[in-house]
Design a protein around this motif. Sequence first.
Motif, PDB file in Angstrom:
ATOM      1  N   LYS A   1      12.243  12.228  56.348  1.00  0.00           N
ATOM      2  CA  LYS A   1      13.025  13.462  56.224  1.00  0.00           C
ATOM      3  C   LYS A   1      14.522  13.204  56.187  1.00  0.00           C
ATOM      4  O   LYS A   1      15.257  13.800  55.382  1.00  0.00           O
ATOM      5  N   ALA A   2      15.007  12.299  57.042  1.00  0.00           N
ATOM      6  CA  ALA A   2      16.449  12.054  57.135  1.00  0.00           C
ATOM      7  C   ALA A   2      17.024  11.454  55.853  1.00  0.00           C
ATOM      8  O   ALA A   2      18.229  11.577  55.580  1.00  0.00           O
ATOM      9  N   LYS A   3      16.175  10.808  55.048  1.00  0.00           N
ATOM     10  CA  LYS A   3      16.650  10.176  53.813  1.00  0.00           C
ATOM     11  C   LYS A   3      16.824  11.168  52.672  1.00  0.00           C
ATOM     12  O   LYS A   3      17.516  10.890  51.687  1.00  0.00           O
ATOM     13  N   LEU A   4      16.177  12.301  52.782  1.00  0.00           N
ATOM     14  CA  LEU A   4      16.026  13.190  51.634  1.00  0.00           C
ATOM     15  C   LEU A   4      17.203  14.148  51.461  1.00  0.00           C
ATOM     16  O   LEU A   4      17.832  14.564  52.442  1.00  0.00           O
ATOM     17  N   ASP A   5      17.447  14.514  50.226  1.00  0.00           N
ATOM     18  CA  ASP A   5      18.297  15.666  49.925  1.00  0.00           C
ATOM     19  C   ASP A   5      17.362  16.872  49.947  1.00  0.00           C
ATOM     20  O   ASP A   5      16.609  17.111  49.006  1.00  0.00           O
ATOM     21  N   LEU A   6      17.389  17.613  51.036  1.00  0.00           N
ATOM     22  CA  LEU A   6      16.417  18.688  51.247  1.00  0.00           C
ATOM     23  C   LEU A   6      16.621  19.865  50.296  1.00  0.00           C
ATOM     24  O   LEU A   6      15.755  20.742  50.206  1.00  0.00           O
ATOM     25  N   LYS A   7      17.732  19.863  49.572  1.00  0.00           N
ATOM     26  CA  LYS A   7      17.961  20.923  48.591  1.00  0.00           C
ATOM     27  C   LYS A   7      17.326  20.609  47.233  1.00  0.00           C
ATOM     28  O   LYS A   7      17.398  21.427  46.312  1.00  0.00           O
ATOM     29  N   THR A   8      16.719  19.452  47.112  1.00  0.00           N
ATOM     30  CA  THR A   8      16.101  19.063  45.849  1.00  0.00           C
ATOM     31  C   THR A   8      14.967  20.020  45.509  1.00  0.00           C
ATOM     32  O   THR A   8      14.068  20.234  46.321  1.00  0.00           O
ATOM     33  N   PRO A   9      14.977  20.615  44.317  1.00  0.00           N
ATOM     34  CA  PRO A   9      13.900  21.537  43.944  1.00  0.00           C
ATOM     35  C   PRO A   9      12.538  20.834  43.969  1.00  0.00           C
ATOM     36  O   PRO A   9      12.419  19.682  43.534  1.00  0.00           O
TER      37      PRO A   9
END
Length: 698
Positions: A603-611
């Motif tokens: 989770k910490a690696k991700l761009d959580l806004k990515t569609p």
Amino acid sequence: MKRHFAVLLALVFVFSTMAPADEGMWLYNAPPKDRIKAKYGFEVTQEWLDHVRLSSVRFNNGGSGSFVSADGLTFTNHHVGAGCVQQLSTEGRDYIKTGFYARTQAEEAKCPNLELNELVGIEDVTDKINAGVKPEMSAAEAGQAQRAAMSQVEKDCATATGLRCDVVTFYSGQVYNLYKYKKYTDVRLVFAPEFDIAFFGGDPDNFTYPRYDLDITFFRVYEDGKPAHLDHYLQWSRTGVKDGDLIFVSGHPGSTGRLLTMAQIEFLRDVQYPMVLKLFERRVALLQDFSKQSEENARIAKEDIFGLQNSQKAITGYQSGLLDKAIMEAKAADEAKLHAAFKADPKNGGAADPWEAIAQAIKVQRSIYPDLTFLERLRGFNSRLAQTARVLVRAAAEKPKPNAERMREFRDSGLPSLEQQLFSTEPIYKNLEAVQLSDSLSEMQDSLGKDNPDVQKALQGKAPADAAKDMIGNTKLDDVAVRKQLYEGGQAAIDASTDPLIVAMRAIDPSARAARKQFEDKVESVVRVNGTLIAKARFTQSGFTQPPDATFTLRLSYGAVKGYPENGKAIPFATNMGGAYEHAAEHNNQAPYNLPDSWMKSKAKLDLKTPLNFVSTADIIGGNSGSPTVNKKGEVVGIIFDGNIESLPWNFAYSDGQGRAVSVDSRGIQEALRKIYGATALADELLGTKAEAATTGK
């Protein structure tokens, strides 16, 4: 007829602007170019159409897909590819649960029985199919002549080209096209995510939106033991979609009933759908009980349960359209208008009423439906091994006949695909087979009656459970070598066989064939002859303002990326990766809302806004699963994996008020491959960066 079809296609272009909204699963040789240009300002060129067509593939297990690299990489849904994933799994190595990633081509695992089809040519063969039909023929005779011609055309094509050749019926028989496919039978698994994210939200979220699923799988097609080199494949979009964008869907919708008569629709509503829904309910409960018995049972039944629940929910949605008063009234009014125009046309003076003829045929279908369903279509023998026995028994009888006289599934052009399935090394679990066969024999006994001669022949005086135990326990058909011996031995081998499943299939075959013949002669042929007359009436009145009903052949749909209103709320067009974590937290990360460990740890690696998922107005139905969603450049911006519940009545009537097709976003796929699964090589292959690096020396 070629001139007639040319006129028909011209009228498709002229009248397609009259069709509502973005409705239409369009033929590639009859796309609504003018309508698309008028609404969206985009000119669809023949070059664009050819490229997208040749980049699209059909999965023989009922789904769609696309080529996405020059080296044979192929893209579809997890639920389309799950059969292979399940077959490659073993006790203690469950790829459905853990996912799969081949980091090198050497690790790519061959699927036991997948066949992929690329549509490389389309030819109008209407004149050839109808050449043997004479005015004095009955509907049954005409139907036989047409089936014989179809088999001959397919054989001639396959012999001349080496391709898979299928004659496809459109508009009930007004038009016949020959579809020529290049086949790929060496298909290897490259990547599949865990089931928990591929089907995140499980059955409760199925056919709903918003969604947060990574319903994807990658395969690679091989030729001569090497990755196939492809001239046509879809490039991957780096930018994805935005609200209002025009998108296209290239896939293989299974079947629709938009052009059916009211008699046909009412049969579905009142007979077929209720029976099918009861069947699914029964079989889901059976498999759930089976799964509770052990972890291994749960593993081998999981994919079957998912498939049944998915179909159950889909049929419920289709049925909702037929229970919708407004839809049925509109259907009835459309039929009444067309019927009146037919009667008023002087050319039809004194002609038999085609609607009445079809209504009478449907009455016949109702009367033979139990035998047709339980015996011919093997609802009473829910077992892969029993179905294998049927193929062997009939192959022995059919193959010696002239090609044109055989049952269609045994025509020369279809034998290679049939043999691939028959001799598949797919694992067979006899404990599951016995449970399924026992239940279906019991259902057949309850439905047809204990005194039914075919029930008695199947059970041989035993209770259903005992009969199933004997048949599955003593059959040798799980051995590929035995299947080959019986197939190659022909009628003599089948007659001499004491295998209990062969014995059972031999015993019921006369009655099953009789039910099939009644259906072909008194239902199917009547519907074809009279459906053609109705199609001509529709053509005379207004042109074909709709494409033909879906036939699991390649179609092009289009629409806009667009949200929709629901209960006073505006549902946005897209969800993002952060929403998946929020959705899981709302349900305490409990099944079926439990994200896999790989997602929790990353989770910490991700761009959580990515569609992650998005919706559009593109016209889809079952069979479109795995279809690429492409932009105006022909780039992959997503992949169809579902429709919302409001889209299911599209089987009979399209409306874009709330109905939407649901796709996985290309950007979410890239983000997951790179940052969750470490599948950098695969992600690079999609973007072509590996090839670029090789050519630039970087």
